[in-house]
Enzyme design. Structure first.
Site, PDB file in Angstrom:
ATOM      1  N   ASN A  72      15.644 -11.788 -19.689  1.00  0.00           N
ATOM      2  CA  ASN A  72      16.261 -11.540 -20.997  1.00  0.00           C
ATOM      3  C   ASN A  72      17.553 -12.343 -21.182  1.00  0.00           C
ATOM      4  O   ASN A  72      18.344 -12.066 -22.079  1.00  0.00           O
ATOM      5  CB  ASN A  72      16.585 -10.062 -21.219  1.00  0.00           C
ATOM      6  CG  ASN A  72      15.364  -9.236 -21.622  1.00  0.00           C
ATOM      7  OD1 ASN A  72      15.496  -8.068 -21.947  1.00  0.00           O
ATOM      8  ND2 ASN A  72      14.190  -9.823 -21.608  1.00  0.00           N
ATOM      9  N   PRO A 117      20.096  -2.830 -19.590  1.00  0.00           N
ATOM     10  CA  PRO A 117      20.269  -3.499 -20.875  1.00  0.00           C
ATOM     11  C   PRO A 117      19.043  -4.235 -21.390  1.00  0.00           C
ATOM     12  O   PRO A 117      19.036  -4.672 -22.545  1.00  0.00           O
ATOM     13  CB  PRO A 117      21.378  -4.505 -20.567  1.00  0.00           C
ATOM     14  CG  PRO A 117      21.098  -4.911 -19.147  1.00  0.00           C
ATOM     15  CD  PRO A 117      20.596  -3.646 -18.468  1.00  0.00           C
ATOM     16  N   SER A 118      18.022  -4.403 -20.562  1.00  0.00           N
ATOM     17  CA  SER A 118      16.925  -5.300 -20.929  1.00  0.00           C
ATOM     18  C   SER A 118      15.985  -4.677 -21.953  1.00  0.00           C
ATOM     19  O   SER A 118      15.946  -3.450 -22.142  1.00  0.00           O
ATOM     20  CB  SER A 118      16.123  -5.687 -19.684  1.00  0.00           C
ATOM     21  OG  SER A 118      15.381  -4.589 -19.204  1.00  0.00           O
ATOM     22  N   CYS A 119      15.200  -5.543 -22.596  1.00  0.00           N
ATOM     23  CA  CYS A 119      14.218  -5.095 -23.588  1.00  0.00           C
ATOM     24  C   CYS A 119      12.895  -4.749 -22.904  1.00  0.00           C
ATOM     25  O   CYS A 119      11.829  -5.252 -23.266  1.00  0.00           O
ATOM     26  CB  CYS A 119      14.014  -6.174 -24.642  1.00  0.00           C
ATOM     27  SG  CYS A 119      15.483  -6.553 -25.598  1.00  0.00           S
ATOM     28  N   ASP A 120      12.973  -3.901 -21.903  1.00  0.00           N
ATOM     29  CA  ASP A 120      11.782  -3.463 -21.171  1.00  0.00           C
ATOM     30  C   ASP A 120      11.917  -1.975 -20.932  1.00  0.00           C
ATOM     31  O   ASP A 120      12.925  -1.499 -20.407  1.00  0.00           O
ATOM     32  CB  ASP A 120      11.673  -4.217 -19.846  1.00  0.00           C
ATOM     33  CG  ASP A 120      10.311  -4.031 -19.186  1.00  0.00           C
ATOM     34  OD1 ASP A 120       9.925  -2.859 -18.974  1.00  0.00           O
ATOM     35  OD2 ASP A 120       9.656  -5.036 -18.872  1.00  0.00           O
TER      36      ASP A 120
END
Length: 404
Positions: A394, A350-353
């Site tokens: 996050n 789910p992370s923005c990476d």
């Protein structure tokens, strides 16, 4: 606990995608009831203590000549440590904190080794003051720290060995060459320490039993050479590496026991030193199941055949061993039948990476009607998951572990 595993998979060659079907959703009645009643809103790891106990007993039966030092780092939950302590296990600690966790449960210091070869001087001193007398090292500076802060202790020198066949290799970060190991053990005696033996690790999730035999062939040469120098060693630490079941077939733990017994007999005959092993993954791996949730099912363009499936758990929230798609966990979907029509997916966290992609080259087969809100279960996740989870990257909460 009932285990649900997928058929053997063929590893992909460059540019090739391998597909993995969905696992059958089979749980023990105890675990199934717990998930139903719990109704988790965030990802949770559930560990079945009965399976932990069974794994320990099976390993002890397969390798009765070995003293088991559970690798606390695999899963340091207090209930797991207590369960294993009650069964008679010793413990391999990687930090002062892990040592303190064991001692807090009433585990005596003589059942704990400080197995990390990279330790702060003050942590060595603190461990020694708490009664720890077994330490590992693999360099001259570490040896001198031990001589200063843990005088008279028993020390193991870790040797570099081949990790071929391991799904999670340990590369060359730990251990030293055979030549250096011999000289360091001579220096250990000169410094007033007790050179007890050598340790090695053939890599985590090791699927080739003969790798231990290859390592023991090298170790035997060191033992013989040091004996001629007046340093008779008493122990061999075979490390960990014993695998748990993921998506490929592995030999039974009985086969590992028989292979090690034969290798030890071939090298040492009737004069086999005292044997230590440091299992982690084998003890707790298949005892754990993560329940998570599908956040989004998407396509990047209309003609894409493979869907992207985003979960509320990823690389940074417990599934670090999915990096480079090294460990391939069995997966099932709650409420889906085994005959559900499936299609290939890319699994991501789910992370923005952009690193947070679990499986892309290895394509899992998940239901075509999969949608946001569906519950997903990731099997054999009892080892190296909750402790790999970040404390809040996050803003996502760390993976919680519940023992039942």
């Amino acid at each position: 606990m009932a285990t649900d595993f997928m058929p053997a998979l063929v590893e992909p060659t460059q540019g090739e995608t391998v597909t993995i079907p969905m696992a059958n959703n089979q749980l023990s009645p105890k675990v199934s009831s717990f998930f139903t009643e719990a109704n988790f809103q965030d990802p949770h790891l559930v560990v079945d203590l009965e399976q932990v106990s069974l794994n320990y007993q099976n390993l002890n039966k397969a390798m009765p000549q070995a003293e088991i030092f559970y690798a606390v780092k695999a899963n340091p939950e207090q209930q797991i440590l207590q369960e294993l302590a009650d069964l008679g296990s010793s413990f391999d600690a990687a930090s002062l904190s892990e040592i303190e966790s064991c001692l807090a449960l009433g585990i005596s210091a003589d059942r704990i080794s400080f197995g990390n070869t990279i330790k702060k001087q003050r942590d060595i001193a603190a461990a020694f003051n708490k009664g720890i007398r077994f330490f590992a090292f693999d360099s001259a500076e570490e040896l001198r720290k031990l001589a200063e802060s843990a005088p008279g202790s028993h020390v193991f020198c870790r040797v570099l060995v081949n990790c071929a066949g391991a799904e999670w290799p340990l590369s060359n970060k730990f251990g030293c060459s055979l030549e250096m190991a011999e000289q360091l053990m001579i220096e250990a005696q000169q410094l007033g320490l007790i050179p007890t033996g050598f340790s090695f690790h053939v890599g985590s999730q090791q699927t080739q039993i003969h790798q231990w035999g290859l390592a023991l062939n090298q170790i035997k040469m060191l033992y013989s050479s040091l004996k001629l120098r007046g340093i008779p060693l008493t122990h061999i630490n075979l490390g960990g590496g014993f695998p748990t079941q993921y998506t490929t077939d592995i030999p039974s733990i009985e086969a590992y026991g028989q292979g090690l017994e034969l290798a030890l007999e071939q090298q040492f005959g009737e004069q086999v030193p005292k044997i230590l092993i440091e299992p982690g993954r084998y003890i707790v791996g298949n005892a754990g199941i993560i329940e998570a949730e599908v956040i989004l099912v998407a396509q990047k363009q209309a003609q894409d055949e493979r869907r992207w499936v985003y979960l509320d758990i990823g690389i940074f929230s417990g599934l670090a061993e999915c990096m480079d798609e090294a460990i391939k966990y069995p997966i099932s979907i709650v409420g889906k039948e085994s005959n559900t029509e499936v299609g290939s997916v890319i699994l991501a966290g789910p992370s923005c990476d952009s690193v947070d992609v679990l499986y892309k080259d290895v394509a899992y087969q998940l239901p075509l009607d999969l949608k946001a809100g569906d519950k997903i279960r990731i099997h054999s996740t009892g080892a190296y998951t909750s402790t790999y989870s970040s404390v809040g990257f996050n803003g996502f909460p760390p993976l919680k572990c519940v023992c039942i």
